[in-house]
Design a protein around this motif. Sequence first.
Motif, PDB file in Angstrom:
ATOM      1  N   LEU A 188       0.837  -1.209   0.000  1.00  0.00           N
ATOM      2  CA  LEU A 188       0.000   0.000   0.000  1.00  0.00           C
ATOM      3  C   LEU A 188       0.874   1.262   0.000  1.00  0.00           C
ATOM      4  O   LEU A 188       0.622   2.218  -0.758  1.00  0.00           O
ATOM      5  CB  LEU A 188      -0.887  -0.028   1.254  1.00  0.00           C
ATOM      6  CG  LEU A 188      -2.186   0.746   1.260  1.00  0.00           C
ATOM      7  CD1 LEU A 188      -3.096   0.296   0.137  1.00  0.00           C
ATOM      8  CD2 LEU A 188      -2.888   0.587   2.599  1.00  0.00           C
ATOM      9  N   GLU A 189       1.915   1.273   0.797  1.00  0.00           N
ATOM     10  CA  GLU A 189       2.822   2.441   0.868  1.00  0.00           C
ATOM     11  C   GLU A 189       3.575   2.612  -0.460  1.00  0.00           C
ATOM     12  O   GLU A 189       3.741   3.725  -0.954  1.00  0.00           O
ATOM     13  CB  GLU A 189       3.837   2.280   2.005  1.00  0.00           C
ATOM     14  CG  GLU A 189       3.240   2.193   3.398  1.00  0.00           C
ATOM     15  CD  GLU A 189       2.879   3.553   4.013  1.00  0.00           C
ATOM     16  OE1 GLU A 189       2.970   4.584   3.324  1.00  0.00           O
ATOM     17  OE2 GLU A 189       2.486   3.548   5.192  1.00  0.00           O
ATOM     18  N   ARG A 190       4.023   1.481  -1.038  1.00  0.00           N
ATOM     19  CA  ARG A 190       4.752   1.548  -2.315  1.00  0.00           C
ATOM     20  C   ARG A 190       3.825   2.017  -3.437  1.00  0.00           C
ATOM     21  O   ARG A 190       4.235   2.785  -4.321  1.00  0.00           O
ATOM     22  CB  ARG A 190       5.362   0.180  -2.666  1.00  0.00           C
ATOM     23  CG  ARG A 190       6.521  -0.215  -1.737  1.00  0.00           C
ATOM     24  CD  ARG A 190       6.918  -1.668  -1.930  1.00  0.00           C
ATOM     25  NE  ARG A 190       7.388  -1.939  -3.267  1.00  0.00           N
ATOM     26  CZ  ARG A 190       7.007  -2.997  -3.993  1.00  0.00           C
ATOM     27  NH1 ARG A 190       6.140  -3.862  -3.523  1.00  0.00           N
ATOM     28  NH2 ARG A 190       7.492  -3.175  -5.188  1.00  0.00           N
ATOM     29  N   GLU A 199       8.254  10.325   0.696  1.00  0.00           N
ATOM     30  CA  GLU A 199       7.879   9.972   2.076  1.00  0.00           C
ATOM     31  C   GLU A 199       7.198   8.607   2.145  1.00  0.00           C
ATOM     32  O   GLU A 199       7.454   7.828   3.052  1.00  0.00           O
ATOM     33  CB  GLU A 199       6.958  11.046   2.675  1.00  0.00           C
ATOM     34  CG  GLU A 199       7.753  12.280   3.088  1.00  0.00           C
ATOM     35  CD  GLU A 199       6.883  13.379   3.699  1.00  0.00           C
ATOM     36  OE1 GLU A 199       7.438  14.453   3.928  1.00  0.00           O
ATOM     37  OE2 GLU A 199       5.677  13.159   3.915  1.00  0.00           O
ATOM     38  N   GLU A 200       6.339   8.326   1.148  1.00  0.00           N
ATOM     39  CA  GLU A 200       5.657   7.024   1.153  1.00  0.00           C
ATOM     40  C   GLU A 200       6.670   5.895   0.971  1.00  0.00           C
ATOM     41  O   GLU A 200       6.539   4.836   1.585  1.00  0.00           O
ATOM     42  CB  GLU A 200       4.575   6.946   0.067  1.00  0.00           C
ATOM     43  CG  GLU A 200       3.459   7.972   0.166  1.00  0.00           C
ATOM     44  CD  GLU A 200       2.710   7.974   1.486  1.00  0.00           C
ATOM     45  OE1 GLU A 200       2.921   7.082   2.326  1.00  0.00           O
ATOM     46  OE2 GLU A 200       1.923   8.899   1.696  1.00  0.00           O
ATOM     47  N   MET A 201       7.680   6.134   0.128  1.00  0.00           N
ATOM     48  CA  MET A 201       8.711   5.114  -0.071  1.00  0.00           C
ATOM     49  C   MET A 201       9.511   4.915   1.222  1.00  0.00           C
ATOM     50  O   MET A 201       9.873   3.788   1.574  1.00  0.00           O
ATOM     51  CB  MET A 201       9.627   5.488  -1.242  1.00  0.00           C
ATOM     52  CG  MET A 201      10.523   4.374  -1.724  1.00  0.00           C
ATOM     53  SD  MET A 201       9.667   2.786  -1.966  1.00  0.00           S
ATOM     54  CE  MET A 201       8.982   3.033  -3.596  1.00  0.00           C
ATOM     55  N   GLU A 202       9.745   6.025   1.941  1.00  0.00           N
ATOM     56  CA  GLU A 202      10.431   5.919   3.243  1.00  0.00           C
ATOM     57  C   GLU A 202       9.588   5.115   4.233  1.00  0.00           C
ATOM     58  O   GLU A 202      10.123   4.317   5.009  1.00  0.00           O
ATOM     59  CB  GLU A 202      10.716   7.315   3.818  1.00  0.00           C
ATOM     60  CG  GLU A 202      11.936   7.970   3.197  1.00  0.00           C
ATOM     61  CD  GLU A 202      12.014   9.469   3.482  1.00  0.00           C
ATOM     62  OE1 GLU A 202      11.349   9.938   4.416  1.00  0.00           O
ATOM     63  OE2 GLU A 202      12.743  10.163   2.750  1.00  0.00           O
ATOM     64  N   HIS A 203       8.253   5.326   4.177  1.00  0.00           N
ATOM     65  CA  HIS A 203       7.380   4.552   5.075  1.00  0.00           C
ATOM     66  C   HIS A 203       7.487   3.055   4.737  1.00  0.00           C
ATOM     67  O   HIS A 203       7.616   2.231   5.635  1.00  0.00           O
ATOM     68  CB  HIS A 203       5.909   4.977   4.933  1.00  0.00           C
ATOM     69  CG  HIS A 203       5.654   6.393   5.337  1.00  0.00           C
ATOM     70  ND1 HIS A 203       4.526   7.086   4.967  1.00  0.00           N
ATOM     71  CD2 HIS A 203       6.395   7.255   6.080  1.00  0.00           C
ATOM     72  CE1 HIS A 203       4.586   8.309   5.477  1.00  0.00           C
ATOM     73  NE2 HIS A 203       5.709   8.435   6.140  1.00  0.00           N
ATOM     74  N   ALA A 204       7.422   2.756   3.430  1.00  0.00           N
ATOM     75  CA  ALA A 204       7.519   1.350   2.998  1.00  0.00           C
ATOM     76  C   ALA A 204       8.838   0.762   3.497  1.00  0.00           C
ATOM     77  O   ALA A 204       8.880  -0.345   4.051  1.00  0.00           O
ATOM     78  CB  ALA A 204       7.435   1.258   1.476  1.00  0.00           C
ATOM     79  N   ASP A 242      -7.224   5.229   3.496  1.00  0.00           N
ATOM     80  CA  ASP A 242      -7.023   3.779   3.343  1.00  0.00           C
ATOM     81  C   ASP A 242      -5.762   3.319   4.073  1.00  0.00           C
ATOM     82  O   ASP A 242      -5.738   2.244   4.676  1.00  0.00           O
ATOM     83  CB  ASP A 242      -6.913   3.403   1.851  1.00  0.00           C
ATOM     84  CG  ASP A 242      -8.245   3.573   1.121  1.00  0.00           C
ATOM     85  OD1 ASP A 242      -9.282   3.711   1.798  1.00  0.00           O
ATOM     86  OD2 ASP A 242      -8.228   3.593  -0.128  1.00  0.00           O
ATOM     87  N   VAL A 243      -4.715   4.146   4.001  1.00  0.00           N
ATOM     88  CA  VAL A 243      -3.457   3.805   4.690  1.00  0.00           C
ATOM     89  C   VAL A 243      -3.702   3.768   6.203  1.00  0.00           C
ATOM     90  O   VAL A 243      -3.276   2.832   6.892  1.00  0.00           O
ATOM     91  CB  VAL A 243      -2.322   4.806   4.325  1.00  0.00           C
ATOM     92  CG1 VAL A 243      -1.119   4.627   5.240  1.00  0.00           C
ATOM     93  CG2 VAL A 243      -1.896   4.630   2.869  1.00  0.00           C
ATOM     94  N   THR A 244      -4.439   4.764   6.712  1.00  0.00           N
ATOM     95  CA  THR A 244      -4.721   4.803   8.162  1.00  0.00           C
ATOM     96  C   THR A 244      -5.547   3.584   8.578  1.00  0.00           C
ATOM     97  O   THR A 244      -5.276   2.970   9.613  1.00  0.00           O
ATOM     98  CB  THR A 244      -5.483   6.096   8.536  1.00  0.00           C
ATOM     99  OG1 THR A 244      -4.824   7.202   7.946  1.00  0.00           O
ATOM    100  CG2 THR A 244      -5.523   6.296  10.041  1.00  0.00           C
ATOM    101  N   ASP A 270       1.641  10.331  12.687  1.00  0.00           N
ATOM    102  CA  ASP A 270       2.035  11.031  11.448  1.00  0.00           C
ATOM    103  C   ASP A 270       0.940  10.943  10.400  1.00  0.00           C
ATOM    104  O   ASP A 270       0.674  11.886   9.662  1.00  0.00           O
ATOM    105  CB  ASP A 270       3.303  10.392  10.854  1.00  0.00           C
ATOM    106  CG  ASP A 270       4.548  11.018  11.439  1.00  0.00           C
ATOM    107  OD1 ASP A 270       4.411  11.921  12.285  1.00  0.00           O
ATOM    108  OD2 ASP A 270       5.660  10.590  11.051  1.00  0.00           O
ATOM    109  N   GLN A 271       0.318   9.756  10.337  1.00  0.00           N
ATOM    110  CA  GLN A 271      -0.713   9.511   9.338  1.00  0.00           C
ATOM    111  C   GLN A 271      -1.926  10.416   9.574  1.00  0.00           C
ATOM    112  O   GLN A 271      -2.517  10.932   8.627  1.00  0.00           O
ATOM    113  CB  GLN A 271      -1.096   8.020   9.389  1.00  0.00           C
ATOM    114  CG  GLN A 271      -1.942   7.551   8.240  1.00  0.00           C
ATOM    115  CD  GLN A 271      -1.317   7.845   6.883  1.00  0.00           C
ATOM    116  OE1 GLN A 271      -0.095   7.832   6.732  1.00  0.00           O
ATOM    117  NE2 GLN A 271      -2.148   8.139   5.904  1.00  0.00           N
ATOM    118  N   ILE A 272      -2.267  10.628  10.839  1.00  0.00           N
ATOM    119  CA  ILE A 272      -3.400  11.503  11.179  1.00  0.00           C
ATOM    120  C   ILE A 272      -3.084  12.941  10.755  1.00  0.00           C
ATOM    121  O   ILE A 272      -3.948  13.659  10.247  1.00  0.00           O
ATOM    122  CB  ILE A 272      -3.748  11.375  12.683  1.00  0.00           C
ATOM    123  CG1 ILE A 272      -4.308   9.970  12.959  1.00  0.00           C
ATOM    124  CG2 ILE A 272      -4.762  12.437  13.116  1.00  0.00           C
ATOM    125  CD1 ILE A 272      -4.374   9.581  14.412  1.00  0.00           C
TER     126      ILE A 272
HETATM  127 FE   LIG Z   1       2.673   6.538   4.163  1.00  0.00          FE
END
Ligand SMILES: [Fe+2]
Length: 184
Positions: A38-40, A71-76, A118-120, A148-150
């Motif tokens: 999902l993050e990727r 940032e999303e790639m960093e989360h993944a 959806d991520v949350t 962070d997501q919120i």
């Molecule tokens: Fe993310």
Amino acid sequence: MDQITRKAIELNKGPAGRAIAQPMEESLIHALYEHITLERSASAQYLALSLWFAERELRGFAKFFEKESREEMEHASSFCKYVVARGQTVVLDQLEKPNQDYVSIQDIISETFQMEVDVTTSLQQIYSMAERSNDARTTVFLDPVIEDQIKSEDYFAYLIGKVKFANENSSSILIIDNELSSIN
Ligand SMILES: [Fe+2]
């Protein structure tokens, strides 16, 4: 004593041979894999959006979505590292082609807000699974991620409001673009 120690070490090794402090439930590992996907996917989608805006001279939006993509790639990556730290292997899934076909900025921002929601939701589901299996390591890992997501959801909701207010008017969109270009 030596024998007991040796046996304990043998019992607590993961698939890649790393030491495991606490085994993880199979369903929790799979939920983490799905979250990594999902993050990727979000990262790929944000890159596509960054390009969409760059092609239309809206460099502030382009910069904002390029940063979001990173940032999303960093989360993944951070989830992958967590799975490895828990002695498990990471199985990466295939990604769908990002959507590059958009008709309005309002649609784009509404869609990205839904992606963040959806991520949350996925994080909350993993959190509940971790609690059910008494996996405090995972809930501790997730706490700052959810916080962070919120904040992300809050920012995207703000952006929806601004873009809706602009109502596709060029001058107003340029003001928002300018605001986004000043974000680091
Ligand atoms: Fe993310």
